[in-house]
Design an enzyme around this catalytic site. Structure first.
Site, PDB file in Angstrom:
ATOM      1  N   GLY A 264      -0.104 -14.082  12.997  1.00 58.99           N
ATOM      2  CA  GLY A 264      -0.165 -15.244  12.114  1.00 58.99           C
ATOM      3  C   GLY A 264      -1.377 -15.206  11.192  1.00 58.99           C
ATOM      4  O   GLY A 264      -1.475 -15.977  10.252  1.00 58.99           O
TER       5      GLY A 264
ATOM      6  N   ASP B  67      -2.472 -12.713   9.050  1.00 58.16           N
ATOM      7  CA  ASP B  67      -1.929 -11.443   8.563  1.00 58.16           C
ATOM      8  C   ASP B  67      -2.912 -10.324   8.233  1.00 58.16           C
ATOM      9  O   ASP B  67      -2.776  -9.228   8.727  1.00 58.16           O
ATOM     10  CB  ASP B  67      -1.073 -11.713   7.322  1.00 58.16           C
ATOM     11  CG  ASP B  67       0.068 -12.672   7.633  1.00 58.16           C
ATOM     12  OD1 ASP B  67       0.084 -13.273   8.716  1.00 58.16           O
ATOM     13  OD2 ASP B  67       0.959 -12.822   6.778  1.00 58.16           O
TER      14      ASP B  67
ATOM     15  N   GLU C 287      -2.032 -24.415   0.992  1.00 55.68           N
ATOM     16  CA  GLU C 287      -1.858 -23.547   2.160  1.00 55.68           C
ATOM     17  C   GLU C 287      -3.180 -23.311   2.892  1.00 55.68           C
ATOM     18  O   GLU C 287      -3.260 -23.366   4.120  1.00 55.68           O
ATOM     19  CB  GLU C 287      -1.276 -22.207   1.692  1.00 55.68           C
ATOM     20  CG  GLU C 287      -0.983 -21.218   2.797  1.00 55.68           C
ATOM     21  CD  GLU C 287      -0.370 -19.923   2.258  1.00 55.68           C
ATOM     22  OE1 GLU C 287      -0.277 -19.761   1.018  1.00 55.68           O
ATOM     23  OE2 GLU C 287       0.022 -19.076   3.071  1.00 55.68           O
TER      24      GLU C 287
HETATM   25  C1  GLC Z   1       1.687 -16.315   6.080  1.00 50.60           C
HETATM   26  C2  GLC Z   1       0.696 -16.644   7.174  1.00 50.60           C
HETATM   27  C3  GLC Z   1       1.421 -16.991   8.438  1.00 50.60           C
HETATM   28  C4  GLC Z   1       2.391 -18.128   8.151  1.00 50.60           C
HETATM   29  C5  GLC Z   1       3.297 -17.831   6.962  1.00 50.60           C
HETATM   30  C6  GLC Z   1       4.097 -19.035   6.517  1.00 50.60           C
HETATM   31  O1  GLC Z   1       2.431 -15.191   6.372  1.00 50.60           O
HETATM   32  O2  GLC Z   1      -0.196 -15.595   7.377  1.00 50.60           O
HETATM   33  O3  GLC Z   1       0.532 -17.362   9.447  1.00 50.60           O
HETATM   34  O4  GLC Z   1       3.146 -18.416   9.275  1.00 50.60           O
HETATM   35  O5  GLC Z   1       2.516 -17.417   5.868  1.00 50.60           O
HETATM   36  O6  GLC Z   1       3.266 -20.116   6.231  1.00 50.60           O
END
Ligand code: GLC
Length: 427
Positions: free
Chosen positions: A163, A165, A392
């Site tokens: 999560g 990335d 975000e």
């Molecule tokens: C990106 C983030 C991830 C999240 C996704 C959708 O890929 O790194 O953590 O779940 O976006 O928000």
């Protein structure tokens, strides 16, 4: 005070509007354009957000997430309910051949932690729904245990599984990934947001090379863990999983689950705690990600280390170090240490602060009696959102909003936690 209250109420209304706007009917997308499908941990946060104004919808969000669970227990990181050409890599690239199509990796198991909070909002109304979810969550936790905890602490087989990335945490493992055979492709993310905020081309090539390995072995977990191009121990998922095992055990107690299964969950949590020394970095003085192929540690302390409080596993000697990292920025916990090489204040997980991660860290601060720290974190997160909007993520140095706008999880975190930071609850 009334002016502050009016402001909070206006922000509440906007947050609910964003959540409703991103509701595709049974599941919520993170944001339009950039992320047009259901994402795993985003949905768990969305459910928590919905629980402040529509409990029924909160449970539905979790139910839809678990409806895509694989037979082996994995809950995938993306569920492609409907086609959308605006995202890459889509279902044809993942090639999981599931119905609905999904990605082939998982994401941080926060669902049990947040489900416990959602149930607490109305234990009577939620009981039957939680009871039906409990065995599914148990199966997912068993998957983590079986497929990702064989080395002791929790590992990730792809940076996207964490999560977080492109965090500096993954630099040692990523450097070993050979992306020479990845082929031509067209990214879509940089069509939605500024390329300077997104991972670079070489990172993306490597993300795809790891994905292609998984697809080419038919997503066989044993092959991925034994021979895949990337496997790193993740402090964040380890701490989240410790907490999630315990919360699922507590939910089981409340729902009258099989005592043997409850004891199993507690045992899994204890095993993870016992394995923590393997990610303790003596010189840095904190828990740090580690490449399980080479033994190499990540170069810097990341926000993952701050989640030790969530798992009630913090070591006293780390505290001053962690607070010093936080003191280097103005707003929120940075995703990587600003003093370390590799820090970039606006590029995805290489420095910015995320309201969702702050909220998880804050739960740990509160539960461990660090009320003043929790209040500070809440106030800083509230300021980011109140001044910048429901983006975000944010630049932790100057508060600049980054990534995608009208973001579900930022709205959810506002409603569940951050809003109190504006009226002095976080003071
Ligand atoms: C990106 C983030 C991830 C999240 C996704 C959708 O890929 O790194 O953590 O779940 O976006 O928000």
């Amino acid at each position: 005070m009334t002016i502050v209250m009016d402001r909070i109420e206006a922000l509440d209304a906007r947050a609910r509007e964003i959540m409703r706007g991103n509701d595709m009917g049974g599941y919520t997308i993170p944001t339009k354009g950039l992320y047009p499908f259901q994402w795993n941990w985003d949905s768990a946060f969305a459910a928590w957000g919905f629980s402040t104004f529509d409990l029924d919808r909160a449970w539905t969000e979790l139910e839809t997430l678990f409806s895509a669970q694989w037979p082996d227990g994995m809950v995938p990181h993306i569920i492609f309910h409907r086609p959308d050409p605006g995202y890459f890599p889509g279902p044809e690239v993942w090639g999981t051949r599931t119905d609905p199509p999904t990605s082939g990796i998982s994401q941080p198991p926060v669902a049990a932690i947040l489900a416990r909070r959602i149930l607490a909002a109305d234990p009577v109304a939620g009981r039957a729904r939680m009871k039906a979810l409990w065995p599914k969550m148990l199966a997912w936790h068993r998957w983590w245990r079986r497929c990702r905890c064989g080395h002791g602490v929790a590992a990730v087989a792809h940076p996207w599984e964490s999560g977080r990335d492109n965090c500096t945490d993954w630099d040692p493992g990523m450097a070993r990934v050979d992306a020479s055979g990845v082929g031509e492709y067209t990214r879509r993310d940089t069509g939605h947001v500024d390329a300077s905020m997104r991972p670079g081309k070489l990172d993306y090539d490597r993300f795809l090379a790891i994905l292609q390995f998984g697809r080419d072995c038919g997503w066989d977990q044993q092959t991925i863990v034994e021979r895949g191009p990337f496997l790193m121990a993740d402090p964040a998922i380890t701490f989240i999983l410790i907490r999630a095992h315990r919360d699922l055990a507590a939910l089981g107690q409340e729902l009258g689950a099989d005592p043997g299964e409850i004891a199993t969950l507690e045992g899994w949590a204890a095993d993870l705690v016992a394995a923590l020394p393997m990610i303790w970095h003596k010189k840095l003085g904190a828990h740090v990600a580690r490449d399980l192929r080479s033994g190499e540690f990540a170069p810097a302390i990341s926000s993952g280390a701050f989640l030790a409080w969530l798992a009630n596993c913090a070591r006293d000697e780390a505290e001053a170090r962690l607070i010093a990292i936080w003191d280097r920025v103005r707003f929120g916990i940075p995703s990587s240490d600003p003093a370390a090489p590799g820090f970039e204040s606006r590029r995805y997980w290489r420095g910015p602060t995320w309201p969702v991660v702050n909220a998880l860290i804050a739960i740990g601060m509160r539960d461990s009696g660090r009320d003043a720290l929790e209040a500070r974190l809440r106030r800083e997160t509230a300021e980011l959102i109140a001044n910048g909007g429901f983006w975000e993520y944010f630049d932790p140095l100057d508060g600049t909003p980054c990534g995608g706008d009208a973001f579900t999880w930022t709205a959810a975190i506002w409603l569940t936690w951050a809003r109190g930071g504006l009226n002095g609850e976080g003071a």
